[in-house]
Design an enzyme around this catalytic site. Structure first.
Site, PDB file in Angstrom:
ATOM      1  N   ASP A   1     -18.607 -30.725  48.937  1.00  0.00           N
ATOM      2  CA  ASP A   1     -18.344 -30.446  50.359  1.00  0.00           C
ATOM      3  C   ASP A   1     -16.907 -30.049  50.662  1.00  0.00           C
ATOM      4  OD1 ASP A   1     -17.775 -33.141  49.632  1.00  0.00           O
ATOM      5  OD2 ASP A   1     -17.734 -33.737  51.743  1.00  0.00           O
TER       6      ASP A   1
ATOM      7  N   GLU B   1     -18.870 -35.982  50.257  1.00  0.00           N
ATOM      8  CA  GLU B   1     -17.870 -36.953  49.784  1.00  0.00           C
ATOM      9  C   GLU B   1     -16.884 -37.280  50.895  1.00  0.00           C
ATOM     10  OE1 GLU B   1     -14.573 -39.003  48.493  1.00  0.00           O
ATOM     11  OE2 GLU B   1     -14.338 -36.940  49.138  1.00  0.00           O
ATOM     12  N   GLU B   2     -16.570 -36.281  51.732  1.00  0.00           N
ATOM     13  CA  GLU B   2     -15.531 -36.459  52.763  1.00  0.00           C
ATOM     14  C   GLU B   2     -16.088 -37.239  53.945  1.00  0.00           C
ATOM     15  OE1 GLU B   2     -12.532 -35.793  52.177  1.00  0.00           O
ATOM     16  OE2 GLU B   2     -12.438 -34.148  50.732  1.00  0.00           O
TER      17      GLU B   2
ATOM     18  N   HIS C   1      -6.091 -31.783  51.671  1.00  0.00           N
ATOM     19  CA  HIS C   1      -6.421 -31.807  53.102  1.00  0.00           C
ATOM     20  C   HIS C   1      -5.388 -31.059  53.950  1.00  0.00           C
ATOM     21  CE1 HIS C   1      -9.432 -35.409  52.866  1.00  0.00           C
ATOM     22  NE2 HIS C   1      -9.445 -34.668  51.767  1.00  0.00           N
TER      23      HIS C   1
HETATM   24 ZN   LIG Z   1     -10.617 -35.108  50.170  1.00  0.00          ZN
HETATM   25 ZN   LIG Z   2     -11.759 -34.836  47.201  1.00  0.00          ZN
END
Ligand SMILES: [Zn+2]
Ligand SMILES: [Zn+2]
Length: 409
Positions: free
Chosen positions: A95, A153-154, A381
């Site tokens: 993701d 995952e996020e 990020h």
């Molecule tokens: Zn991340």
């Molecule tokens: Zn990551």
């Protein structure tokens, strides 16, 4: 750092081209958690073409590719006293993040407001390349390989969603591995840590209720803002006075809202924060320690409170045996001097790979992707995040060796 890797030995020119073009393809077409439909489709199609048995919709949008042990002819097994073949799970997350990319590269995100700003595009590309390498050497495989292409995952706990859908059983997984491209480490280095590599992530939402009133008549009120300010300061003692100095924990209040005008005493205050812990016992105890501080301060001020304490992920803990195996194979590829094994690789960031490693032994490791000279220095990020792509081949080499090594006959 030394950068003279000789990787051409097992990856052909075509393999390398495919690897880079895959990574750029996924980078151009990022998808948010549980919306990885297009990515999952490409993954499933490619795995099938390599001869993997493919299951889609595992943990909603996840894909599992399995390559099962095929005993050499003449050893079809029933009378054999050999132990059953081992099963290794290799996890790659798919993701992207709700971030607008600020890089002016030709593989820039084509999906406005969505970006592979954590490097999961690289994870998918590396895992697909490993899938191809292993399939080509299938006759050398002495066990079962499960490739888990994980969604969400996020902040989506996609690992748990896949586990609930049975990814760790049938056949039972004996060990799990995975990697994260890592801009805190220079390209050409690999971080392998035994023990708690990444922290547990918790969140809390606190509403403090007082009694509002005139700014000049505090005796008629219960000041929620002053109470909340005391809570913020007192929470600092949870780590400094209640957690062993030899352990690590972080309590951060990141958001504080209260008050409506300069001359009005606020009736409510809301605080939001995050808690990070490495140690399982500290992780278990910390909500109670936090609530004790909040309760004490609120009681002394005459305020009431409502606390929502949310567990996000558990600490990510690597086991010694698999970490040593990973470090050995990493050293074969980048040289032992470029495998970082000390405390410096640990991070207070969280990762839901922790849920796999909570259930089976394994190792999650960091693949260095930072390169000062090409400006690949931005943190994960960040809208400027990008990686040194020469790390991709290193990742494929290491992972292929791990899979082959762990599942060798
Ligand atoms: Zn991340
Ligand atoms: Zn990551």
């Amino acid at each position: 750092m030394s950068q003279n890797f000789d990787l051409t030995s097992s990856l052909t020119h075509d393999d390398l081209e495919q690897l880079i073009s895959d990574r750029r393809h996924f980078h151009r077409h990022p998808e948010l958690k549980y919306e990885e439909h297009r990515t999952a489709e490409v993954v499933a199609q490619r795995l099938s073409s390599f001869g993997y048995e493919v299951k889609t919709g595992v943990g909603r949008t996840g894909v599992v590719g399995s390559l099962s042990y095929a005993p050499p002819s003449g050893q079809t097994g029933t009378g054999s006293s050999q132990t059953s073949p081992r099963t290794l799970l290799y996890r790659a997350d798919m993701d992207a993040l709700p971030i607008s990319e600020e890089n002016a590269v030709d593989y820039r995100s084509r999906n406005d407001g969505v970006m592979h700003a954590c490097g999961h595009d690289a994870h998918v590309a590396i895992a697909l390349s490993v899938a191809g390498q292993i399939a080509a050497q299938r006759d050398r495989l002495g066990g079962n390989l499960k490739l888990a292409f994980q969604p969400g995952e996020e902040g989506g706990n996609g690992a748990l969603a896949m586990i609930e859908d049975g990814v760790l059983s049938d056949p039972q997984v004996d060990a799990a591995v995975g990697l994260h491209v890592w801009n805190n480490l220079p390209v050409g280095t690999v971080g392998v840590y035994t023990g708690a590599l990444m922290s547990a992530v918790d969140e809390f939402d606190l509403v403090i209720q007082g009694v509002g009133g005139h700014g000049a008549m505090p005796q008629q009120t219960v000041d929620a803002l002053v109470t909340a300010a005391q809570v913020v300061t007192s929470l600092q003692t949870v780590v400094s006075r209640n957690v062993s100095p030899l352990d690590s924990a972080v309590v951060t209040v990141g958001k504080f809202n209260s008050g409506s005008a300069f001359n009005i005493i606020a009736d409510t205050a809301t605080l939001r924060g995050t808690v990070r812990t490495f140690n399982k016992e500290t992780h278990r105890r910390i909500p109670e320690l936090i609530e004790r501080v909040i309760r004490g301060v609120c009681e002394s001020m005459g305020a009431t409170y409502k606390l929502d304490y949310i567990r996000q992920t558990v600490p990510l803990v690597n086991t010694a045996e698999i970490s040593d195996l990973v470090a050995d194979y990493a050293a074969e590829v980048v040289g032992v001097e470029n495998v970082v094994r000390d405390d410096s690789v640990r991070t207070m960031g969280g990762e839901d790979m922790a849920y796999f490693l909570e259930r089976v032994p394994g190792c999650y490791f960091f693949l260095g992707t930072r390169n000062e000279s090409t400006g690949m220095i931005h943190p994960h990020h960040s809208p400027r995040f990008d990686i040194d792509e020469s790390a991709l081949a290193i990742g494929v080499e290491i992972m292929t060796r791990i899979v082959r090594g762990y599942l060798s006959r």
